[in-house]
Design a protein around this motif. Sequence first.
Motif, PDB file in Angstrom:
ATOM      1  N   PRO A  42      -4.906   8.735   0.838  1.00 29.81           N
ATOM      2  CA  PRO A  42      -4.055   9.360  -0.182  1.00 29.81           C
ATOM      3  C   PRO A  42      -4.670  10.632  -0.751  1.00 29.81           C
ATOM      4  CG  PRO A  42      -5.299   7.575  -1.165  1.00 29.81           C
ATOM      5  CD  PRO A  42      -5.751   7.674   0.276  1.00 29.81           C
TER       6      PRO A  42
ATOM      7  N   LEU B  20      -0.949   9.770  -7.765  1.00 30.80           N
ATOM      8  CA  LEU B  20      -0.734   9.815  -6.322  1.00 30.80           C
ATOM      9  C   LEU B  20       0.259  10.910  -5.971  1.00 30.80           C
ATOM     10  CD1 LEU B  20      -1.206   8.504  -3.537  1.00 30.80           C
ATOM     11  CD2 LEU B  20       0.756   7.013  -4.036  1.00 30.80           C
TER      12      LEU B  20
ATOM     13  N   SER C  31      -5.244  -4.753   0.445  1.00 32.15           N
ATOM     14  CA  SER C  31      -5.257  -4.607  -1.006  1.00 32.15           C
ATOM     15  C   SER C  31      -6.571  -5.089  -1.598  1.00 32.15           C
ATOM     16  CB  SER C  31      -4.104  -5.417  -1.606  1.00 32.15           C
ATOM     17  OG  SER C  31      -2.882  -4.920  -1.146  1.00 32.15           O
TER      18      SER C  31
ATOM     19  N   ARG D 111      -1.169   7.321   6.877  1.00 35.89           N
ATOM     20  CA  ARG D 111      -1.913   6.341   7.680  1.00 35.89           C
ATOM     21  C   ARG D 111      -2.217   6.979   9.028  1.00 35.89           C
ATOM     22  NH1 ARG D 111      -2.087   1.690   5.096  1.00 35.89           N
ATOM     23  NH2 ARG D 111      -0.492   1.259   3.539  1.00 35.89           N
TER      24      ARG D 111
ATOM     25  N   TYR E  91      -6.156   4.305   5.284  1.00 37.12           N
ATOM     26  CA  TYR E  91      -5.179   4.739   4.289  1.00 37.12           C
ATOM     27  C   TYR E  91      -5.783   5.921   3.571  1.00 37.12           C
ATOM     28  CZ  TYR E  91      -2.220   4.616   0.095  1.00 37.12           C
ATOM     29  OH  TYR E  91      -1.370   4.947  -0.934  1.00 37.12           O
TER      30      TYR E  91
ATOM     31  N   GLU F  44       0.802  -1.217   0.000  1.00 33.23           N
ATOM     32  CA  GLU F  44       0.000   0.000   0.000  1.00 33.23           C
ATOM     33  C   GLU F  44       0.834   1.267   0.000  1.00 33.23           C
ATOM     34  OE1 GLU F  44      -3.131  -1.991  -0.824  1.00 33.23           O
ATOM     35  OE2 GLU F  44      -3.026   0.174  -0.756  1.00 33.23           O
ATOM     36  N   ASN F  45       2.084   1.167   0.428  1.00 38.41           N
ATOM     37  CA  ASN F  45       2.899   2.388   0.417  1.00 38.41           C
ATOM     38  C   ASN F  45       3.076   2.945  -0.979  1.00 38.41           C
ATOM     39  OD1 ASN F  45       3.236   2.416   3.135  1.00 38.41           O
ATOM     40  ND2 ASN F  45       5.155   1.293   3.099  1.00 38.41           N
ATOM     41  N   TYR F  46       2.847   2.131  -1.970  1.00 32.61           N
ATOM     42  CA  TYR F  46       3.047   2.591  -3.342  1.00 32.61           C
ATOM     43  C   TYR F  46       1.750   3.045  -3.992  1.00 32.61           C
ATOM     44  CZ  TYR F  46       7.472   0.309  -2.533  1.00 32.61           C
ATOM     45  OH  TYR F  46       8.683  -0.071  -2.006  1.00 32.61           O
ATOM     46  N   GLY F  47       0.645   2.822  -3.360  1.00 29.33           N
ATOM     47  CA  GLY F  47      -0.622   3.318  -3.879  1.00 29.33           C
ATOM     48  C   GLY F  47      -0.991   2.703  -5.217  1.00 29.33           C
TER      49      GLY F  47
ATOM     50  N   SER G 101      -6.866  -0.481   4.289  1.00 24.09           N
ATOM     51  CA  SER G 101      -5.534  -0.645   3.728  1.00 24.09           C
ATOM     52  C   SER G 101      -5.315  -1.995   3.064  1.00 24.09           C
ATOM     53  CB  SER G 101      -4.471  -0.417   4.798  1.00 24.09           C
ATOM     54  OG  SER G 101      -4.600  -1.370   5.818  1.00 24.09           O
TER      55      SER G 101
ATOM     56  N   TYR H 150      -4.670  12.666  -4.472  1.00 24.14           N
ATOM     57  CA  TYR H 150      -4.350  12.534  -5.885  1.00 24.14           C
ATOM     58  C   TYR H 150      -4.437  13.898  -6.559  1.00 24.14           C
ATOM     59  CZ  TYR H 150      -4.337   7.469  -5.729  1.00 24.14           C
ATOM     60  OH  TYR H 150      -4.007   6.155  -5.462  1.00 24.14           O
TER      61      TYR H 150
END
Lengths: 114, 113
Positions: free
Chosen positions: B34, B46, B97, B51, B32, A99-102, B95, B36
């Motif tokens: 982010p 991104l 995947s 976090r 999580y 996940e650190n790389y998105g 978070s 963009y």
Amino acid sequence: EPEVTQTPSHQVTQMGQEVILRCVPISNHLYFYWYRQILGQKVEFLVSFYNNEISEKSEIFDDQFSVERPDGSNFTLKIRSTKLEDSAMYFCASSSGYENYGYTFGSGTRLTVV
Amino acid sequence: QQQVKQSPQSLIVQKGGISIINCAYENTAFDYFPWYQQFPGKGPALLIAIRPDVSEKKEGRFTISFNKSAKQFSLHIMDSQPGDSATYFCAAKKSNSGYALNFGKGTSLLVTP
């Protein structure tokens, strides 16, 4: 830098026709996604795909939609019978699972249904 | 149900100023967050992510501030430049995947010379 490649960049189709949008994710990525963005609106999740099956899908992703990874490199989104409201920018994305790389998004396919 | 609320919808900042965009989320399972950046005709890229175990993360001119108790997070762009003019989306997800990114509605930033 690795890229997610989408083709075509723009597709015009008649209402009721089937369309297939194509994507080549980053080669060592394991998770694949489709998102869409209606003009001027937010990016909306459609579906995620891992290990050759759908792992999550949204309410938008109804029976008219399907995804496939027909070979080791392509990831496709099929819309069976397009409607006017399917007109949008469709983005493919992929992620490594770390996940650190998105996510990495492609540049999108603009679908216009007439 | 809008899981991530973003404001303002648009923002005009002078070159050298600070741009601040705010987001709030509802689902406490999100961990999580982010941001963009999207230029016209391009996919979201991104910019920076955080976090909830930290309250701030800085990368160059971009800083995320995170307030877990208030379920809010914000993007600060220091020394804003005309090249920063773009649409910015905050997002949130679990978070693990494969889970969906839930995007805010976006903020159109214009940095004037």
